[in-house]
Design a protein around this motif. Sequence first.
Motif, mmCIF file in Angstrom:
data_model
loop_
_atom_site.group_PDB
_atom_site.id
_atom_site.type_symbol
_atom_site.label_atom_id
_atom_site.label_comp_id
_atom_site.label_asym_id
_atom_site.label_seq_id
_atom_site.Cartn_x
_atom_site.Cartn_y
_atom_site.Cartn_z
ATOM 1 N N THR A 1 0.809 -1.218 0.000
ATOM 2 C CA THR A 1 0.000 0.000 0.000
ATOM 3 C C THR A 1 0.844 1.271 0.000
ATOM 4 O OG1 THR A 1 -0.175 -0.134 2.405
ATOM 5 C CG2 THR A 1 -1.965 -1.121 1.116
ATOM 6 N N SER A 2 2.156 1.106 -0.157
ATOM 7 C CA SER A 2 3.051 2.258 -0.213
ATOM 8 C C SER A 2 4.199 1.967 -1.176
ATOM 9 C CB SER A 2 3.611 2.562 1.186
ATOM 10 O OG SER A 2 4.515 3.648 1.128
ATOM 11 N N PRO A 3 4.648 2.979 -1.928
ATOM 12 C CA PRO A 3 5.790 2.758 -2.813
ATOM 13 C C PRO A 3 7.126 2.759 -2.062
ATOM 14 C CG PRO A 3 5.016 5.004 -3.058
ATOM 15 C CD PRO A 3 4.064 4.309 -2.117
ATOM 16 N N ASP A 4 7.090 3.083 -0.768
ATOM 17 C CA ASP A 4 8.329 3.113 0.020
ATOM 18 C C ASP A 4 8.048 2.691 1.460
ATOM 19 O OD1 ASP A 4 7.105 5.319 1.310
ATOM 20 O OD2 ASP A 4 8.132 6.755 0.034
ATOM 21 N N GLY A 5 9.076 2.670 2.284
ATOM 22 C CA GLY A 5 8.897 2.349 3.696
ATOM 23 C C GLY A 5 9.252 0.923 4.072
ATOM 24 N N GLY A 6 9.496 0.058 3.084
ATOM 25 C CA GLY A 6 9.881 -1.317 3.380
ATOM 26 C C GLY A 6 8.730 -2.156 3.894
ATOM 27 N N PRO A 7 9.027 -3.423 4.213
ATOM 28 C CA PRO A 7 7.972 -4.365 4.597
ATOM 29 C C PRO A 7 7.210 -3.976 5.866
ATOM 30 C CG PRO A 7 10.139 -5.446 4.598
ATOM 31 C CD PRO A 7 10.332 -4.048 4.129
ATOM 32 N N THR A 8 7.869 -3.335 6.812
ATOM 33 C CA THR A 8 7.172 -2.985 8.053
ATOM 34 C C THR A 8 6.114 -1.907 7.841
ATOM 35 O OG1 THR A 8 8.898 -1.394 8.654
ATOM 36 C CG2 THR A 8 9.106 -3.646 9.540
ATOM 37 N N ARG A 9 6.227 -1.156 6.746
ATOM 38 C CA ARG A 9 5.234 -0.121 6.431
ATOM 39 C C ARG A 9 4.436 -0.481 5.178
ATOM 40 N NH1 ARG A 9 7.364 5.613 6.678
ATOM 41 N NH2 ARG A 9 5.130 5.929 6.748
ATOM 42 N N HIS A 10 4.421 -1.788 4.837
ATOM 43 C CA HIS A 10 3.662 -2.306 3.686
ATOM 44 C C HIS A 10 4.106 -1.664 2.376
ATOM 45 C CE1 HIS A 10 1.223 -4.083 6.782
ATOM 46 N NE2 HIS A 10 0.981 -2.887 7.278
ATOM 47 N N GLY A 11 5.436 -1.396 2.284
ATOM 48 C CA GLY A 11 5.967 -0.746 1.091
ATOM 49 C C GLY A 11 7.190 -1.442 0.539
ATOM 50 N N TRP A 12 7.823 -0.745 -0.374
ATOM 51 C CA TRP A 12 9.028 -1.229 -1.043
ATOM 52 C C TRP A 12 10.243 -0.544 -0.443
ATOM 53 C CZ3 TRP A 12 8.375 -5.248 -4.190
ATOM 54 C CH2 TRP A 12 7.095 -5.480 -4.679
ATOM 55 N N PRO A 13 11.446 -1.117 -0.463
ATOM 56 C CA PRO A 13 11.777 -2.420 -1.038
ATOM 57 C C PRO A 13 11.364 -3.553 -0.104
ATOM 58 C CG PRO A 13 13.746 -1.493 -0.064
ATOM 59 C CD PRO A 13 12.636 -0.470 0.098
ATOM 60 N N ASN B 1 12.407 -7.657 -0.468
ATOM 61 C CA ASN B 1 12.977 -8.762 -1.244
ATOM 62 C C ASN B 1 12.185 -10.054 -1.130
ATOM 63 O OD1 ASN B 1 15.029 -7.063 -2.089
ATOM 64 N ND2 ASN B 1 16.373 -7.649 -0.411
ATOM 65 N N ASP B 2 11.345 -10.190 -0.111
ATOM 66 C CA ASP B 2 10.591 -11.425 0.087
ATOM 67 C C ASP B 2 9.139 -11.342 -0.387
ATOM 68 O OD1 ASP B 2 12.831 -12.615 1.303
ATOM 69 O OD2 ASP B 2 12.292 -11.747 3.252
ATOM 70 N N TYR B 3 8.720 -10.201 -0.932
ATOM 71 C CA TYR B 3 7.317 -10.021 -1.288
ATOM 72 C C TYR B 3 6.840 -11.020 -2.339
ATOM 73 C CZ TYR B 3 2.952 -8.177 -3.037
ATOM 74 O OH TYR B 3 1.657 -8.065 -3.438
ATOM 75 N N VAL B 4 7.621 -11.230 -3.370
ATOM 76 C CA VAL B 4 7.182 -12.120 -4.449
ATOM 77 C C VAL B 4 6.902 -13.517 -3.902
ATOM 78 C CG1 VAL B 4 7.826 -13.206 -6.631
ATOM 79 C CG2 VAL B 4 8.348 -10.805 -6.242
ATOM 80 N N GLN B 5 7.786 -14.019 -3.052
ATOM 81 C CA GLN B 5 7.585 -15.353 -2.492
ATOM 82 C C GLN B 5 6.356 -15.400 -1.590
ATOM 83 O OE1 GLN B 5 10.668 -13.811 -2.592
ATOM 84 N NE2 GLN B 5 11.345 -15.040 -4.325
ATOM 85 N N ARG B 6 6.128 -14.347 -0.793
ATOM 86 C CA ARG B 6 4.934 -14.312 0.056
ATOM 87 C C ARG B 6 3.665 -14.233 -0.780
ATOM 88 N NH1 ARG B 6 7.791 -10.487 2.689
ATOM 89 N NH2 ARG B 6 6.233 -8.895 2.312
ATOM 90 N N LEU B 7 3.687 -13.407 -1.825
ATOM 91 C CA LEU B 7 2.530 -13.288 -2.718
ATOM 92 C C LEU B 7 2.240 -14.637 -3.365
ATOM 93 C CD1 LEU B 7 0.372 -11.683 -4.258
ATOM 94 C CD2 LEU B 7 2.151 -11.092 -5.931
ATOM 95 N N GLN B 8 3.260 -15.275 -3.865
ATOM 96 C CA GLN B 8 3.090 -16.583 -4.496
ATOM 97 C C GLN B 8 2.526 -17.588 -3.503
ATOM 98 O OE1 GLN B 8 6.716 -18.299 -5.932
ATOM 99 N NE2 GLN B 8 5.671 -19.991 -6.918
ATOM 100 N N SER B 9 3.039 -17.611 -2.291
ATOM 101 C CA SER B 9 2.563 -18.552 -1.270
ATOM 102 C C SER B 9 1.105 -18.300 -0.907
ATOM 103 C CB SER B 9 3.421 -18.453 -0.007
ATOM 104 O OG SER B 9 4.725 -18.874 -0.267
ATOM 105 N N GLU B 10 0.740 -17.040 -0.707
ATOM 106 C CA GLU B 10 -0.651 -16.727 -0.357
ATOM 107 C C GLU B 10 -1.596 -17.094 -1.495
ATOM 108 O OE1 GLU B 10 -1.597 -12.974 1.568
ATOM 109 O OE2 GLU B 10 0.501 -12.746 2.161
ATOM 110 N N CYS B 11 -1.181 -16.830 -2.735
ATOM 111 C CA CYS B 11 -2.026 -17.168 -3.884
ATOM 112 C C CYS B 11 -2.120 -18.681 -4.061
ATOM 113 C CB CYS B 11 -1.500 -16.497 -5.148
ATOM 114 S SG CYS B 11 -1.779 -14.714 -5.164
ATOM 115 N N ALA B 12 -1.025 -19.384 -3.864
ATOM 116 C CA ALA B 12 -1.059 -20.846 -3.981
ATOM 117 C C ALA B 12 -1.978 -21.434 -2.916
ATOM 118 C CB ALA B 12 0.348 -21.424 -3.859
#
Length: 188
Positions: free
Chosen positions: A149-161, A163-174
């Motif tokens: 929900t944010s273009p910045d701020g990292g994972p603790t602020r629901h943003g980028w960067p 590095n583990d987001y793709v794997q979490r997204l894939q796992s939740e979708c699977a």
Amino acid sequence: GDDGEKVVRLPCHTEACACTFNASTVESAFQSSNKCPTCGTLYGLPGPQPSGTMSCEVDERLDCTGHRGCGSIVITYDFPSGTQRPQHPQPGEPYHGTGRTCYLPHDAMGLQCLRLLKAAFLQGELFRVGKSATTGRENTVVWAIHQKTSPDGGPTRHGWPDNDYVQRLQSECAAANVTGALELAEIS
């Protein structure tokens, strides 16, 4: 059917394999699995997501942190308030809608994530009706699959960067049986 109950014959029924059930039997079976209880034919059943819209646009001026110079994919969701349907926790009861804006980098990884998020949305698995973890409000549209929900701020602020987001997204979708979830395996 038994005691006058409605009988359902699934489209997978053949002379060789009888896929005919009392309505309550097939409804109960489909609550735990989207497969025919007799032959295992997979059916696309509606997910728990209420009615809403998903729109996407590219903002070339806004970069997600860690993805410099490629712009962002901005995803906007709109879920109006409504009445819960049979796939929701309390059918017939009202629920509160929501609007959300999410961000992906406009690069190969972001486009792969977008394809998966679109599939999850179309299959009704991206959102659900439940209790909001942030507001405590019951019967409201909440995440079923988490997004940025944010273009910045990292994972603790629901943003980028992140590095583990793709794997979490894939796992939740699977876990939600979203078509194509396992096709992201080669993305790094």
